[in-house]
Design a protein around this motif. Structure first.
Motif, PDB file in Angstrom:
ATOM      1  N   ALA A  48       0.865  -1.124  -0.209  1.00 22.32           N
ATOM      2  CA  ALA A  48      -0.122  -0.097   0.052  1.00 22.32           C
ATOM      3  C   ALA A  48       0.993   1.104   0.204  1.00 22.32           C
ATOM      4  O   ALA A  48       2.034   1.234   0.381  1.00 22.32           O
ATOM      5  CB  ALA A  48      -0.815  -0.211   1.269  1.00 22.32           C
ATOM      6  N   PRO A  49       0.081   2.410  -0.425  1.00 19.94           N
ATOM      7  CA  PRO A  49       1.221   3.729  -0.878  1.00 19.94           C
ATOM      8  C   PRO A  49       1.265   4.122   0.676  1.00 19.94           C
ATOM      9  O   PRO A  49       0.325   4.053   1.430  1.00 19.94           O
ATOM     10  CB  PRO A  49       0.692   4.100  -1.801  1.00 19.94           C
ATOM     11  CG  PRO A  49      -0.769   3.817  -1.810  1.00 19.94           C
ATOM     12  CD  PRO A  49      -0.833   2.470  -1.400  1.00 19.94           C
ATOM     13  N   GLY A  50       2.322   4.993   0.865  1.00 18.16           N
ATOM     14  CA  GLY A  50       2.515   5.861   2.055  1.00 18.16           C
ATOM     15  C   GLY A  50       2.515   5.080   3.161  1.00 18.16           C
ATOM     16  O   GLY A  50       2.856   4.012   3.345  1.00 18.16           O
ATOM     17  N   VAL A  51       1.946   5.509   4.284  1.00 19.72           N
ATOM     18  CA  VAL A  51       2.265   5.159   5.686  1.00 19.72           C
ATOM     19  C   VAL A  51       1.310   3.980   5.920  1.00 19.72           C
ATOM     20  O   VAL A  51       1.679   3.061   6.626  1.00 19.72           O
ATOM     21  CB  VAL A  51       1.828   6.190   6.885  1.00 19.72           C
ATOM     22  CG1 VAL A  51       2.666   7.180   6.667  1.00 19.72           C
ATOM     23  CG2 VAL A  51       0.344   6.618   6.736  1.00 19.72           C
ATOM     24  N   VAL A  52       0.223   3.775   5.210  1.00 18.56           N
ATOM     25  CA  VAL A  52      -0.576   2.476   5.247  1.00 18.56           C
ATOM     26  C   VAL A  52       0.089   1.141   4.875  1.00 18.56           C
ATOM     27  O   VAL A  52      -0.057  -0.077   5.443  1.00 18.56           O
ATOM     28  CB  VAL A  52      -1.969   2.612   4.402  1.00 18.56           C
ATOM     29  CG1 VAL A  52      -2.741   1.544   4.580  1.00 18.56           C
ATOM     30  CG2 VAL A  52      -2.613   4.038   4.749  1.00 18.56           C
ATOM     31  N   SER A 100       4.711  22.275   0.075  1.00 18.59           N
ATOM     32  CA  SER A 100       6.169  22.670   0.237  1.00 18.59           C
ATOM     33  C   SER A 100       6.618  22.474  -1.316  1.00 18.59           C
ATOM     34  O   SER A 100       7.233  21.476  -1.164  1.00 18.59           O
ATOM     35  CB  SER A 100       6.923  22.280   1.402  1.00 18.59           C
ATOM     36  OG  SER A 100       8.307  22.631   1.236  1.00 18.59           O
ATOM     37  N   GLY A 101       6.776  23.249  -2.142  1.00 17.46           N
ATOM     38  CA  GLY A 101       7.274  22.846  -3.467  1.00 17.46           C
ATOM     39  C   GLY A 101       6.274  21.959  -3.987  1.00 17.46           C
ATOM     40  O   GLY A 101       5.192  22.478  -4.005  1.00 17.46           O
ATOM     41  N   ALA A 102       6.934  20.822  -4.583  1.00 15.17           N
ATOM     42  CA  ALA A 102       6.006  20.072  -5.033  1.00 15.17           C
ATOM     43  C   ALA A 102       5.765  18.838  -4.157  1.00 15.17           C
ATOM     44  O   ALA A 102       5.201  17.656  -4.606  1.00 15.17           O
ATOM     45  CB  ALA A 102       6.926  19.224  -6.352  1.00 15.17           C
ATOM     46  N   CYS A 103       5.844  19.035  -2.853  1.00 14.70           N
ATOM     47  CA  CYS A 103       5.524  17.943  -2.086  1.00 14.70           C
ATOM     48  C   CYS A 103       4.864  18.605  -0.883  1.00 14.70           C
ATOM     49  O   CYS A 103       4.597  19.755  -0.790  1.00 14.70           O
ATOM     50  CB  CYS A 103       6.770  17.215  -1.616  1.00 14.70           C
ATOM     51  SG  CYS A 103       7.965  16.538  -2.640  1.00 14.70           S
ATOM     52  N   ARG A 104       4.009  17.617   0.050  1.00 15.97           N
ATOM     53  CA  ARG A 104       3.461  18.120   1.337  1.00 15.97           C
ATOM     54  C   ARG A 104       3.575  16.555   2.384  1.00 15.97           C
ATOM     55  O   ARG A 104       3.670  15.756   2.099  1.00 15.97           O
ATOM     56  CB  ARG A 104       2.039  18.426   1.027  1.00 15.97           C
ATOM     57  CG  ARG A 104       0.992  17.140   0.798  1.00 15.97           C
ATOM     58  CD  ARG A 104      -0.208  17.793   0.939  1.00 15.97           C
ATOM     59  NE  ARG A 104      -0.817  18.907   0.694  1.00 15.97           N
ATOM     60  CZ  ARG A 104      -1.655  19.206  -0.078  1.00 15.97           C
ATOM     61  NH1 ARG A 104      -2.062  18.523  -0.919  1.00 15.97           N
ATOM     62  NH2 ARG A 104      -2.054  20.684  -0.287  1.00 15.97           N
ATOM     63  N   LYS A 120       3.642   9.362   9.926  1.00 16.33           N
ATOM     64  CA  LYS A 120       3.965  10.593   9.038  1.00 16.33           C
ATOM     65  C   LYS A 120       4.621  10.137   7.945  1.00 16.33           C
ATOM     66  O   LYS A 120       5.393   9.314   7.726  1.00 16.33           O
ATOM     67  CB  LYS A 120       4.713  11.563  10.007  1.00 16.33           C
ATOM     68  CG  LYS A 120       4.239  12.052  11.247  1.00 16.33           C
ATOM     69  CD  LYS A 120       5.187  13.270  11.816  1.00 16.33           C
ATOM     70  CE  LYS A 120       4.476  13.728  13.066  1.00 16.33           C
ATOM     71  NZ  LYS A 120       3.129  14.267  12.900  1.00 16.33           N
ATOM     72  N   GLY A 121       3.989  10.720   6.880  1.00 17.81           N
ATOM     73  CA  GLY A 121       4.469  10.633   5.624  1.00 17.81           C
ATOM     74  C   GLY A 121       4.815  11.893   4.674  1.00 17.81           C
ATOM     75  O   GLY A 121       4.454  12.879   5.112  1.00 17.81           O
ATOM     76  N   GLU A 129      -0.030  14.567 -10.581  1.00 17.27           N
ATOM     77  CA  GLU A 129      -0.739  13.693  -9.690  1.00 17.27           C
ATOM     78  C   GLU A 129      -0.028  13.658  -8.344  1.00 17.27           C
ATOM     79  O   GLU A 129       1.352  13.309  -8.363  1.00 17.27           O
ATOM     80  CB  GLU A 129      -1.200  12.225 -10.281  1.00 17.27           C
ATOM     81  CG  GLU A 129      -2.386  12.347 -11.322  1.00 17.27           C
ATOM     82  CD  GLU A 129      -2.858  11.111 -11.788  1.00 17.27           C
ATOM     83  OE1 GLU A 129      -2.953   9.967 -10.704  1.00 17.27           O
ATOM     84  OE2 GLU A 129      -2.882  10.814 -12.823  1.00 17.27           O
ATOM     85  N   TRP A 130      -0.730  13.734  -7.190  1.00 17.86           N
ATOM     86  CA  TRP A 130      -0.217  13.319  -5.808  1.00 17.86           C
ATOM     87  C   TRP A 130       0.160  11.972  -5.961  1.00 17.86           C
ATOM     88  O   TRP A 130      -0.826  11.200  -5.848  1.00 17.86           O
ATOM     89  CB  TRP A 130      -1.132  14.122  -4.788  1.00 17.86           C
ATOM     90  CG  TRP A 130      -0.936  15.622  -4.644  1.00 17.86           C
ATOM     91  CD1 TRP A 130      -1.961  16.357  -5.330  1.00 17.86           C
ATOM     92  CD2 TRP A 130       0.066  16.450  -3.957  1.00 17.86           C
ATOM     93  NE1 TRP A 130      -1.382  17.823  -4.942  1.00 17.86           N
ATOM     94  CE2 TRP A 130      -0.291  17.729  -4.318  1.00 17.86           C
ATOM     95  CE3 TRP A 130       1.049  16.258  -3.450  1.00 17.86           C
ATOM     96  CZ2 TRP A 130       0.385  18.550  -3.649  1.00 17.86           C
ATOM     97  CZ3 TRP A 130       2.033  17.039  -2.960  1.00 17.86           C
ATOM     98  CH2 TRP A 130       1.632  18.378  -3.115  1.00 17.86           C
ATOM     99  N   ARG A 131       1.332  11.607  -5.454  1.00 15.68           N
ATOM    100  CA  ARG A 131       1.752  10.317  -4.793  1.00 15.68           C
ATOM    101  C   ARG A 131       2.235  10.251  -3.405  1.00 15.68           C
ATOM    102  O   ARG A 131       3.176  11.015  -3.302  1.00 15.68           O
ATOM    103  CB  ARG A 131       2.698   9.722  -5.947  1.00 15.68           C
ATOM    104  CG  ARG A 131       1.908   9.749  -7.362  1.00 15.68           C
ATOM    105  CD  ARG A 131       1.879   8.466  -7.805  1.00 15.68           C
ATOM    106  NE  ARG A 131       1.508   8.484  -9.395  1.00 15.68           N
ATOM    107  CZ  ARG A 131       0.455   8.052 -10.052  1.00 15.68           C
ATOM    108  NH1 ARG A 131      -0.557   7.444  -9.138  1.00 15.68           N
ATOM    109  NH2 ARG A 131       0.108   8.158 -11.336  1.00 15.68           N
ATOM    110  N   ALA A 132       1.854   9.324  -2.805  1.00 14.10           N
ATOM    111  CA  ALA A 132       2.382   9.245  -1.424  1.00 14.10           C
ATOM    112  C   ALA A 132       3.874   8.441  -1.746  1.00 14.10           C
ATOM    113  O   ALA A 132       3.838   7.396  -2.279  1.00 14.10           O
ATOM    114  CB  ALA A 132       1.570   8.189  -0.458  1.00 14.10           C
ATOM    115  N   THR A 133       4.899   9.096  -1.132  1.00 13.90           N
ATOM    116  CA  THR A 133       5.929   8.683  -1.543  1.00 13.90           C
ATOM    117  C   THR A 133       6.722   8.136  -0.067  1.00 13.90           C
ATOM    118  O   THR A 133       7.788   7.301  -0.155  1.00 13.90           O
ATOM    119  CB  THR A 133       7.038   9.838  -1.912  1.00 13.90           C
ATOM    120  OG1 THR A 133       7.131  10.885  -0.786  1.00 13.90           O
ATOM    121  CG2 THR A 133       6.530  10.104  -3.164  1.00 13.90           C
ATOM    122  N   GLY A 134       6.072   8.199   0.956  1.00 10.99           N
ATOM    123  CA  GLY A 134       6.452   7.578   2.261  1.00 10.99           C
ATOM    124  C   GLY A 134       5.819   7.909   3.328  1.00 10.99           C
ATOM    125  O   GLY A 134       4.653   8.437   3.158  1.00 10.99           O
TER     126      GLY A 134
END
Length: 134
Positions: A48-52, A100-104, A120-121, A129-134
């Motif tokens: 699953a993407p991100g913290v999940v 913050s720039g291209a991220c949040r 936190k991620g 498109e927004w993508r969870a990176t971490g």
């Protein structure tokens, strides 16, 4: 009674059929061949993407994880807090931070059996498109 040429033809035809089809059981009088079948193996789910997809999400069942991922994506994309409730008792909410720039950054709080877990991620824009990176 068959004549010799007819009997030879029948045996030759039978032999040709067995050889051409490679049926392996033609000369055997045993029952049908048995084949071993392996039990189907379930393919592992993609992470699953991100913290999940991390330690917090591992305690969720598949349906609740899907619900959490969908809410996480909505919150990241909209920049607004998003709550979710799974079918099996788990629930949570996502608090996205400012861009913050291209991220949040974002915080995902999940309650499993009434116990809160938080992770936190970060999400970034990729191809618009927004993508969870971490």
């Amino acid at each position: 009674m068959q004549t010799k040429p007819m009997r030879a033809f029948a045996l030759t035809a039978f032999g040709a059929l067995c050889g051409a089809a490679a049926l392996g059981g033609c000369a055997s009088t045993a029952g049908p061949p048995t084949t071993a079948t392996a039990a189907p193996v379930a393919a592992p789910l993609p992470p699953a993407p991100g913290v999940v997809g991390g330690a917090v999400g591992q305690a969720l069942d598949e349906k609740d994880r899907e619900t959490a991922v969908a809410a996480q994506q909505q919150a990241i994309s909209s920049g607004e807090r998003k709550s979710w409730r799974g079918a099996h008792g788990a629930y949570g909410f996502i608090l996205p931070g400012p861009e913050s720039g291209a991220c949040r950054d974002y915080t995902h709080r999940i309650f499993i059996n009434g116990r809160p877990q938080e992770a936190k991620g970060q999400a970034c824009r990729q191809n618009g498109e927004w993508r969870a990176t971490g």
